[in-house]
Design a protein around this motif. Structure first.
Motif, PDB file in Angstrom:
ATOM      1  N   THR A  91     -26.783 -49.863  29.425  1.00  0.00           N
ATOM      2  CA  THR A  91     -26.769 -49.622  30.498  1.00  0.00           C
ATOM      3  C   THR A  91     -26.224 -48.238  30.764  1.00  0.00           C
ATOM      4  O   THR A  91     -25.088 -48.083  31.907  1.00  0.00           O
ATOM      5  CB  THR A  91     -25.800 -50.980  30.311  1.00  0.00           C
ATOM      6  OG1 THR A  91     -25.170 -50.974  29.469  1.00  0.00           O
ATOM      7  CG2 THR A  91     -26.682 -52.275  30.267  1.00  0.00           C
ATOM      8  N   SER A 133     -22.946 -48.037  30.475  1.00  0.00           N
ATOM      9  CA  SER A 133     -21.760 -48.447  30.688  1.00  0.00           C
ATOM     10  C   SER A 133     -20.419 -48.104  29.550  1.00  0.00           C
ATOM     11  O   SER A 133     -20.190 -48.543  28.542  1.00  0.00           O
ATOM     12  CB  SER A 133     -21.476 -50.391  31.557  1.00  0.00           C
ATOM     13  OG  SER A 133     -22.266 -50.147  32.409  1.00  0.00           O
ATOM     14  N   ASP A 177     -20.070 -49.634  35.107  1.00  0.00           N
ATOM     15  CA  ASP A 177     -21.305 -48.548  35.175  1.00  0.00           C
ATOM     16  C   ASP A 177     -21.345 -47.525  35.683  1.00  0.00           C
ATOM     17  O   ASP A 177     -21.463 -47.308  37.159  1.00  0.00           O
ATOM     18  CB  ASP A 177     -22.504 -49.785  35.659  1.00  0.00           C
ATOM     19  CG  ASP A 177     -24.245 -48.948  35.640  1.00  0.00           C
ATOM     20  OD1 ASP A 177     -23.927 -47.618  34.744  1.00  0.00           O
ATOM     21  OD2 ASP A 177     -25.064 -49.585  36.276  1.00  0.00           O
ATOM     22  N   ASP A 189     -23.285 -45.487  36.185  1.00  0.00           N
ATOM     23  CA  ASP A 189     -24.304 -45.112  36.699  1.00  0.00           C
ATOM     24  C   ASP A 189     -24.014 -45.632  38.369  1.00  0.00           C
ATOM     25  O   ASP A 189     -24.822 -45.150  39.721  1.00  0.00           O
ATOM     26  CB  ASP A 189     -25.914 -45.469  36.317  1.00  0.00           C
ATOM     27  CG  ASP A 189     -26.288 -44.760  35.852  1.00  0.00           C
ATOM     28  OD1 ASP A 189     -26.290 -43.732  35.315  1.00  0.00           O
ATOM     29  OD2 ASP A 189     -26.748 -46.014  34.798  1.00  0.00           O
ATOM     30  N   ASN A 190     -23.364 -46.275  38.698  1.00  0.00           N
ATOM     31  CA  ASN A 190     -23.123 -46.361  39.939  1.00  0.00           C
ATOM     32  C   ASN A 190     -21.184 -45.980  40.934  1.00  0.00           C
ATOM     33  O   ASN A 190     -20.731 -46.602  40.957  1.00  0.00           O
ATOM     34  CB  ASN A 190     -23.039 -48.290  40.316  1.00  0.00           C
ATOM     35  CG  ASN A 190     -23.480 -49.396  40.228  1.00  0.00           C
ATOM     36  OD1 ASN A 190     -24.973 -49.187  40.614  1.00  0.00           O
ATOM     37  ND2 ASN A 190     -24.447 -50.616  39.597  1.00  0.00           N
ATOM     38  N   ALA A 191     -21.560 -44.570  40.044  1.00  0.00           N
ATOM     39  CA  ALA A 191     -20.472 -44.213  40.516  1.00  0.00           C
ATOM     40  C   ALA A 191     -19.816 -44.179  42.385  1.00  0.00           C
ATOM     41  O   ALA A 191     -20.949 -43.809  43.054  1.00  0.00           O
ATOM     42  CB  ALA A 191     -20.502 -42.868  40.138  1.00  0.00           C
ATOM     43  N   ASP A 192     -18.645 -44.164  42.396  1.00  0.00           N
ATOM     44  CA  ASP A 192     -17.983 -44.363  43.962  1.00  0.00           C
ATOM     45  C   ASP A 192     -17.962 -42.556  44.803  1.00  0.00           C
ATOM     46  O   ASP A 192     -18.318 -41.661  43.148  1.00  0.00           O
ATOM     47  CB  ASP A 192     -16.675 -44.488  43.993  1.00  0.00           C
ATOM     48  CG  ASP A 192     -16.460 -44.954  44.943  1.00  0.00           C
ATOM     49  OD1 ASP A 192     -16.735 -45.886  46.330  1.00  0.00           O
ATOM     50  OD2 ASP A 192     -15.491 -44.452  45.524  1.00  0.00           O
ATOM     51  N   THR A 214     -14.976 -39.884  36.905  1.00  0.00           N
ATOM     52  CA  THR A 214     -16.066 -40.805  37.688  1.00  0.00           C
ATOM     53  C   THR A 214     -15.201 -42.105  37.918  1.00  0.00           C
ATOM     54  O   THR A 214     -14.274 -42.440  37.196  1.00  0.00           O
ATOM     55  CB  THR A 214     -17.546 -41.061  37.046  1.00  0.00           C
ATOM     56  OG1 THR A 214     -17.503 -40.054  36.120  1.00  0.00           O
ATOM     57  CG2 THR A 214     -17.836 -42.292  37.193  1.00  0.00           C
ATOM     58  N   VAL A 253     -15.343 -45.547  40.012  1.00  0.00           N
ATOM     59  CA  VAL A 253     -16.604 -47.364  39.499  1.00  0.00           C
ATOM     60  C   VAL A 253     -15.531 -48.564  40.065  1.00  0.00           C
ATOM     61  O   VAL A 253     -14.491 -48.482  39.703  1.00  0.00           O
ATOM     62  CB  VAL A 253     -17.343 -47.236  38.097  1.00  0.00           C
ATOM     63  CG1 VAL A 253     -17.687 -48.597  38.766  1.00  0.00           C
ATOM     64  CG2 VAL A 253     -17.617 -46.113  37.111  1.00  0.00           C
ATOM     65  N   LYS A 254     -16.311 -48.871  41.624  1.00  0.00           N
ATOM     66  CA  LYS A 254     -15.059 -50.191  41.547  1.00  0.00           C
ATOM     67  C   LYS A 254     -15.690 -51.294  40.705  1.00  0.00           C
ATOM     68  O   LYS A 254     -17.017 -51.501  40.583  1.00  0.00           O
ATOM     69  CB  LYS A 254     -15.872 -50.345  42.937  1.00  0.00           C
ATOM     70  CG  LYS A 254     -15.442 -48.217  43.364  1.00  0.00           C
ATOM     71  CD  LYS A 254     -14.209 -48.907  43.769  1.00  0.00           C
ATOM     72  CE  LYS A 254     -13.561 -48.066  45.361  1.00  0.00           C
ATOM     73  NZ  LYS A 254     -12.565 -47.950  45.172  1.00  0.00           N
ATOM     74  N   HIS A 255     -15.624 -52.371  40.532  1.00  0.00           N
ATOM     75  CA  HIS A 255     -15.312 -53.713  39.971  1.00  0.00           C
ATOM     76  C   HIS A 255     -15.649 -54.705  40.771  1.00  0.00           C
ATOM     77  O   HIS A 255     -14.142 -55.155  40.316  1.00  0.00           O
ATOM     78  CB  HIS A 255     -15.123 -53.403  38.598  1.00  0.00           C
ATOM     79  CG  HIS A 255     -15.608 -54.945  37.830  1.00  0.00           C
ATOM     80  ND1 HIS A 255     -16.693 -54.961  37.143  1.00  0.00           N
ATOM     81  CD2 HIS A 255     -15.030 -56.149  37.938  1.00  0.00           C
ATOM     82  CE1 HIS A 255     -16.649 -56.205  36.751  1.00  0.00           C
ATOM     83  NE2 HIS A 255     -16.015 -56.436  37.066  1.00  0.00           N
TER      84      HIS A 255
END
Length: 294
Positions: free
Chosen positions: A73, A75, A91, A93-96, A104, A106-108
């Motif tokens: 993933t 992640s 993750d 791949d879901n970079a802000d 990098t 990333v929001k969660h």
């Protein structure tokens, strides 16, 4: 029938024994397998009342931990400093959109943000191969009063140097970068800077000496943290059995004190990584310290 069962079991065991073991990652710059990395982490908690005011600032004890990378993933899985059962997954791949070549982001959900170093990138003059670090920020409603409650967890992870491969003679000087958060009554400050750490290796014992030049920029208006600058005179010891080091004398300057605690990384102690604690002038800070040597 029992004979057939034993033969079937033996065949299965042989097949498993003949299967090649999955190779662990040899660097962090090109992760090819999932892996749980040994880590260190610490948390500073505070309430941000306004740009110019923070309350309840406190450092929480450093803790050994684990940072897990999941290849399938792409992640990272982090766990809370106090409650090991509390984890969050980020993750990559879901970079802000606020991500940079160095980090990098990333929001969660709406209350968690990971800012993690991209191994191999140059940050504050150094590029790391075996050591990674990041900041995990969580926000919420304070238990008392108004404002925003914040947990800033800094973590350092990677490929630790095996104890037997930490040098026992000579010395090595590491160029360091520091990245953290400091909070006092005048606000919350992002702390950055560079420094130097010299490891003096010995057959039975080893020591460190370190210094740093730091700056603090207040969140909200970029005002400078008064008094923060050169901190010198830090010293400590090397613990070979854990491939680690810790300060016994803080580096000081401008009313601040800087302590460090970390490990050697890479197959031959090419890098260092750890945590720092910044105290003084009515506040507390935590962050990551990383470094490389020629």
């Amino acid at each position: 029938m029992p004979v057939i069962k034993r033969l079937a079991f033996t065949a299965t065991a042989l097949a498993l024994a003949a299967s090649p073991a999955v190779a662990a990652n040899t660097t962090l710059t090109n992760l090819t397998e999932s892996q749980a990395f040994p880590a260190m982490q610490s948390t500073i908690k505070y309430t941000r009342v306004s740009t110019t005011k923070a309350t309840g600032t406190g450092n929480y004890a450093r803790a050994t931990s684990t940072v897990r990378y999941d290849k399938a993933t792409n992640s990272y899985i982090l766990r809370d400093t106090g409650s090991l059962a509390l984890t969050s997954t980020f993750d990559l791949d879901n970079a802000d959109a606020s991500s940079t070549p160095q980090f990098t982001v990333v929001k969660h959900g709406t209350n968690e943000t990971l800012r993690i170093y991209n191994p191999g990138a140059t940050t504050q003059g150094i590029a790391l191969t075996y050591t990674g670090y990041g900041q995990w920020r969580r926000t919420g409603t304070p238990q008392f009063g108004t404002g925003t409650a914040v947990n800033d967890t800094y973590f350092v992870y990677g490929l630790k140097t095996p104890s037997a491969d930490v040098p026992r003679t000579g010395s090595a000087t590491y160029t360091t970068a520091l990245d953290g958060t400091y909070a006092n009554g005048t606000g919350v400050y992002a702390v950055n800077g560079t420094g130097s750490l010299t490891a003096n290796f010995g057959a039975g014992t080893g020591t460190i000496n370190y210094s740093a030049n730091l700056a603090g920029v207040r969140e909200g208006d970029s005002a400078a943290l008064a008094g923060l600058g050169a901190l010198t005179g830090g010293a400590g010891t090397i613990t070979y059995r854990s491939s680690g080091f810790t300060s016994t004398v803080a580096a000081t300057g401008g009313g601040f004190a800087l302590g460090v605690n970390g490990n050697f990384y890479g197959p031959a102690a090419q890098e260092i990584g750890g945590l720092f604690r910044l105290t003084g002038n009515g506040g507390n800070g935590q962050g990551a310290i990383v470094g490389t040597r020629p």
